[in-house]
Design a protein around this motif. Sequence first.
Motif, PDB file in Angstrom:
ATOM      1  N   PHE A 195       0.849  -1.176   0.000  1.00 46.76           N
ATOM      2  CA  PHE A 195       0.000   0.000   0.000  1.00 46.76           C
ATOM      3  C   PHE A 195       0.888   1.230   0.000  1.00 46.76           C
ATOM      4  CE2 PHE A 195       0.825  -1.242   4.351  1.00 46.76           C
ATOM      5  CZ  PHE A 195       1.219  -0.067   4.935  1.00 46.76           C
ATOM      6  N   SER A 196       0.279   2.379  -0.239  1.00 47.45           N
ATOM      7  CA  SER A 196       1.050   3.619  -0.298  1.00 47.45           C
ATOM      8  C   SER A 196       0.829   4.481   0.938  1.00 47.45           C
ATOM      9  CB  SER A 196       0.672   4.418  -1.556  1.00 47.45           C
ATOM     10  OG  SER A 196      -0.706   4.689  -1.579  1.00 47.45           O
ATOM     11  N   GLY A 197       0.115   3.978   1.914  1.00 51.69           N
ATOM     12  CA  GLY A 197      -0.101   4.740   3.120  1.00 51.69           C
ATOM     13  C   GLY A 197       1.156   4.870   3.940  1.00 51.69           C
ATOM     14  N   VAL A 198       1.091   5.679   4.976  1.00 54.49           N
ATOM     15  CA  VAL A 198       2.257   5.963   5.795  1.00 54.49           C
ATOM     16  C   VAL A 198       2.158   5.232   7.121  1.00 54.49           C
ATOM     17  CG1 VAL A 198       3.600   7.758   6.920  1.00 54.49           C
ATOM     18  CG2 VAL A 198       2.518   8.222   4.717  1.00 54.49           C
ATOM     19  N   ALA A 199       3.091   4.334   7.362  1.00 51.38           N
ATOM     20  CA  ALA A 199       3.157   3.650   8.652  1.00 51.38           C
ATOM     21  C   ALA A 199       4.341   4.215   9.421  1.00 51.38           C
ATOM     22  CB  ALA A 199       3.332   2.150   8.459  1.00 51.38           C
ATOM     23  N   THR A 200       4.134   4.573  10.665  1.00 52.21           N
ATOM     24  CA  THR A 200       5.215   5.167  11.447  1.00 52.21           C
ATOM     25  C   THR A 200       5.691   4.255  12.561  1.00 52.21           C
ATOM     26  OG1 THR A 200       3.621   6.277  12.894  1.00 52.21           O
ATOM     27  CG2 THR A 200       4.381   7.496  10.964  1.00 52.21           C
ATOM     28  N   ARG A 213       5.313  14.567  -4.041  1.00 55.28           N
ATOM     29  CA  ARG A 213       4.420  14.657  -5.194  1.00 55.28           C
ATOM     30  C   ARG A 213       3.902  13.298  -5.673  1.00 55.28           C
ATOM     31  NH1 ARG A 213       6.442  19.782  -8.956  1.00 55.28           N
ATOM     32  NH2 ARG A 213       6.501  21.287  -7.221  1.00 55.28           N
ATOM     33  N   TYR A 214       4.353  12.238  -5.038  1.00 56.34           N
ATOM     34  CA  TYR A 214       3.971  10.897  -5.481  1.00 56.34           C
ATOM     35  C   TYR A 214       3.360  10.087  -4.348  1.00 56.34           C
ATOM     36  CZ  TYR A 214       6.659  11.666  -9.771  1.00 56.34           C
ATOM     37  OH  TYR A 214       7.125  12.149 -10.968  1.00 56.34           O
ATOM     38  N   ASN A 215       2.527   9.132  -4.734  1.00 55.33           N
ATOM     39  CA  ASN A 215       2.116   8.049  -3.839  1.00 55.33           C
ATOM     40  C   ASN A 215       3.056   6.879  -4.101  1.00 55.33           C
ATOM     41  OD1 ASN A 215      -0.221   9.290  -2.630  1.00 55.33           O
ATOM     42  ND2 ASN A 215      -1.292   8.992  -4.579  1.00 55.33           N
ATOM     43  N   TRP A 216       3.663   6.347  -3.047  1.00 58.64           N
ATOM     44  CA  TRP A 216       4.715   5.345  -3.170  1.00 58.64           C
ATOM     45  C   TRP A 216       4.199   3.986  -2.714  1.00 58.64           C
ATOM     46  CZ3 TRP A 216       9.525   6.924  -5.052  1.00 58.64           C
ATOM     47  CH2 TRP A 216       9.709   8.304  -5.148  1.00 58.64           C
ATOM     48  N   THR A 217       4.395   2.974  -3.551  1.00 62.22           N
ATOM     49  CA  THR A 217       3.888   1.637  -3.233  1.00 62.22           C
ATOM     50  C   THR A 217       4.962   0.575  -3.478  1.00 62.22           C
ATOM     51  OG1 THR A 217       1.691   2.322  -3.988  1.00 62.22           O
ATOM     52  CG2 THR A 217       2.058  -0.034  -3.675  1.00 62.22           C
ATOM     53  N   ILE A 218       5.242  -0.222  -2.464  1.00 61.18           N
ATOM     54  CA  ILE A 218       6.118  -1.375  -2.643  1.00 61.18           C
ATOM     55  C   ILE A 218       5.342  -2.463  -3.376  1.00 61.18           C
ATOM     56  CG2 ILE A 218       7.377  -3.232  -1.497  1.00 61.18           C
ATOM     57  CD1 ILE A 218       7.957  -1.326   0.802  1.00 61.18           C
ATOM     58  N   LYS A 219       5.881  -2.924  -4.494  1.00 59.08           N
ATOM     59  CA  LYS A 219       5.225  -3.984  -5.272  1.00 59.08           C
ATOM     60  C   LYS A 219       5.759  -5.364  -4.919  1.00 59.08           C
ATOM     61  CE  LYS A 219       2.591  -2.880  -7.876  1.00 59.08           C
ATOM     62  NZ  LYS A 219       1.172  -2.476  -7.719  1.00 59.08           N
ATOM     63  N   GLY A 220       6.832  -5.406  -4.155  1.00 57.44           N
ATOM     64  CA  GLY A 220       7.418  -6.681  -3.762  1.00 57.44           C
ATOM     65  C   GLY A 220       8.893  -6.734  -4.111  1.00 57.44           C
ATOM     66  N   LYS A 221       9.432  -7.936  -4.131  1.00 58.47           N
ATOM     67  CA  LYS A 221      10.815  -8.171  -4.565  1.00 58.47           C
ATOM     68  C   LYS A 221      10.799  -9.038  -5.807  1.00 58.47           C
ATOM     69  CE  LYS A 221      13.774  -7.752  -0.483  1.00 58.47           C
ATOM     70  NZ  LYS A 221      14.705  -8.502   0.391  1.00 58.47           N
ATOM     71  N   LYS A 222      11.855  -8.891  -6.589  1.00 57.43           N
ATOM     72  CA  LYS A 222      11.951  -9.650  -7.827  1.00 57.43           C
ATOM     73  C   LYS A 222      13.414  -9.958  -8.103  1.00 57.43           C
ATOM     74  CE  LYS A 222      10.603  -9.412 -12.699  1.00 57.43           C
ATOM     75  NZ  LYS A 222      10.156  -8.558 -13.809  1.00 57.43           N
ATOM     76  N   GLU A 223      13.684 -11.091  -8.727  1.00 57.96           N
ATOM     77  CA  GLU A 223      15.030 -11.403  -9.199  1.00 57.96           C
ATOM     78  C   GLU A 223      15.188 -10.815 -10.597  1.00 57.96           C
ATOM     79  OE1 GLU A 223      15.559 -15.619  -9.017  1.00 57.96           O
ATOM     80  OE2 GLU A 223      15.264 -15.722  -6.846  1.00 57.96           O
ATOM     81  N   ARG A 247      18.417  -9.791  -6.198  1.00 56.06           N
ATOM     82  CA  ARG A 247      17.070  -9.472  -5.723  1.00 56.06           C
ATOM     83  C   ARG A 247      16.946  -7.965  -5.567  1.00 56.06           C
ATOM     84  NH1 ARG A 247      17.511 -14.541  -2.219  1.00 56.06           N
ATOM     85  NH2 ARG A 247      18.847 -13.242  -0.912  1.00 56.06           N
ATOM     86  N   VAL A 248      15.876  -7.421  -6.077  1.00 55.88           N
ATOM     87  CA  VAL A 248      15.634  -5.982  -5.968  1.00 55.88           C
ATOM     88  C   VAL A 248      14.239  -5.730  -5.424  1.00 55.88           C
ATOM     89  CG1 VAL A 248      17.201  -5.412  -7.868  1.00 55.88           C
ATOM     90  CG2 VAL A 248      14.774  -5.783  -8.363  1.00 55.88           C
ATOM     91  N   TRP A 249      14.108  -4.644  -4.693  1.00 63.25           N
ATOM     92  CA  TRP A 249      12.794  -4.125  -4.344  1.00 63.25           C
ATOM     93  C   TRP A 249      12.214  -3.444  -5.578  1.00 63.25           C
ATOM     94  CZ3 TRP A 249      10.501  -4.919   0.327  1.00 63.25           C
ATOM     95  CH2 TRP A 249      11.311  -5.254   1.427  1.00 63.25           C
ATOM     96  N   VAL A 250      10.940  -3.636  -5.820  1.00 61.11           N
ATOM     97  CA  VAL A 250      10.246  -2.929  -6.898  1.00 61.11           C
ATOM     98  C   VAL A 250       9.340  -1.890  -6.246  1.00 61.11           C
ATOM     99  CG1 VAL A 250       8.770  -3.125  -8.920  1.00 61.11           C
ATOM    100  CG2 VAL A 250      10.316  -5.002  -8.315  1.00 61.11           C
ATOM    101  N   LEU A 251       9.603  -0.632  -6.555  1.00 61.90           N
ATOM    102  CA  LEU A 251       8.915   0.491  -5.919  1.00 61.90           C
ATOM    103  C   LEU A 251       8.245   1.340  -6.987  1.00 61.90           C
ATOM    104  CD1 LEU A 251       8.322   2.251  -3.411  1.00 61.90           C
ATOM    105  CD2 LEU A 251      10.534   3.375  -3.797  1.00 61.90           C
ATOM    106  N   GLU A 252       6.953   1.531  -6.862  1.00 59.54           N
ATOM    107  CA  GLU A 252       6.194   2.311  -7.844  1.00 59.54           C
ATOM    108  C   GLU A 252       5.773   3.642  -7.242  1.00 59.54           C
ATOM    109  OE1 GLU A 252       3.407   0.236 -10.512  1.00 59.54           O
ATOM    110  OE2 GLU A 252       1.882   1.654  -9.765  1.00 59.54           O
ATOM    111  N   ALA A 253       5.969   4.708  -8.008  1.00 58.90           N
ATOM    112  CA  ALA A 253       5.574   6.054  -7.584  1.00 58.90           C
ATOM    113  C   ALA A 253       4.572   6.606  -8.587  1.00 58.90           C
ATOM    114  CB  ALA A 253       6.792   6.966  -7.498  1.00 58.90           C
ATOM    115  N   ASN A 254       3.377   6.931  -8.120  1.00 56.43           N
ATOM    116  CA  ASN A 254       2.324   7.475  -8.972  1.00 56.43           C
ATOM    117  C   ASN A 254       2.020   8.907  -8.561  1.00 56.43           C
ATOM    118  OD1 ASN A 254       1.067   5.226 -10.807  1.00 56.43           O
ATOM    119  ND2 ASN A 254       1.486   4.236  -8.830  1.00 56.43           N
TER     120      ASN A 254
END
Length: 454
Positions: free
Chosen positions: A15-20, A299-309, A346-353
């Motif tokens: 999700f793109s919400g903010v967890a503190t 300016r973006y909503n940031w969402t972790i999409k997971g990890k990928k090789e 392995r990389v984190w995939v991070l999407e910014a909308n």
Amino acid sequence: MNKWLLTSAVASVLFSGVATAKVSAEKAAELGGDVYTPMGSERSANADGSIPEWTGGIQEVPPGYEVGDHHPDPFADDKVLFTITASNYKDYEEYLTPGQVALFKTYPENYKMNVYTTRRSASFPQHVYDAIKANASRAELIQGGNGISGASIGVPFPFPENGLQLIWNSLTRYRGVSVEREVGQAMPLADGDYVLVKLKDELHHIYNEPNMTPEKLAEGNVLFLFRQIVEAPARLAGTALLVHETMDQVKEPRKAWTYNPGQRRVRRAPNVAYDAPGTASDGLRTTDDFDMFNGAPDRYNWTIKGKKEVYIPYNNYKLHSDEVEYDEIIKPGVINQELVRYEKHRVWVLEANLKEDTRHQYKKRVFYIDEDSYQIVAEEMYDERDELWRVAMAYPINYYDVPTLWSTLETYYDLPSGRYLVIGLDNQEDMYNFEVEFNASHFTPSALRRIGRR
């Protein structure tokens, strides 16, 4: 079908919400143990062993190396395992990014990937690992994710639970305390012809100063200081930029100044941010493209999409070698792929909308972030029509005299125009100086003014 690897830390929080929430002391204690590296990445190998276990990265400098040398390749004896080309990329598409696939389609004759044995070479000083463990149980996002508190020296969120935490890890990753470097950048035409722009970059990470504490950082609210001077060509020489980057960017936005040698004046430059054109880049990158991403994430909503090789550039000592001329790197369409080393990591995939109430040239960005270092190694930028516009790549090495993993070169491919920008050319320049010391007045507007009087 792409092979996505979701860790337990993110499987339930895409999700793109903010967890503190801070992690528990017990969870922080797992850093550097049997499961997690000191950075929070997975220590173990992947299922088929093509990604090995992390065993500490590069721990010592190669024989004969002296500080000030271009870094010799510790893996020079490695041979190419196989080559991915435009004719066979579909056989490997599971481990490619959409941006890489676009490059195969756009430059079928010139773009290829020589794949080597994976070397998890990333390593950092022990005091950085110690700081990360301390940060893990106290760091938090503030101001809706546009700032951080409770962290210093190491990344703040070794177990990132949302996209904002992950991008802050990239923004604060360790690259030494101070560094001075002279690099070249070029924007070759379709035939490969180019004019070299020479830049002098000076960077001081207040965040990484020895004995720095979160309390001191909160008081000063400055993450790093940056100064850039254009040294060539003659028509641009003397142009300079000064940036004071803040931690809480709502409390106090980035401060920036520019010096124009023609006007001989230092001016405040509030627009040196976001999608303003990058220095002498011919419009081929934005200001926040520098170092793959910099500045406020608001300016973006940031969402972790997971990890990928993924097959990514890694251990690119050939691109860094002082035995290579710039003409050998800069070629029509793409840089010389014979000099690029790709490995599976392995990389984190991070999407910014882009948020609805804001503006930026890029409507969407997708970042691929190395799990062992938080270095962004690839990025895709989409235009307002949701079409892939640009593809960026970073080519990291371990600067083992520090040690730190950081890119030695970056490329920004503009697909519609068929042009690209390459920045960080250092082969014919003095090597990065990580031992430089700057006095308190070095990063001030008056010091910027004095540059033009020399």
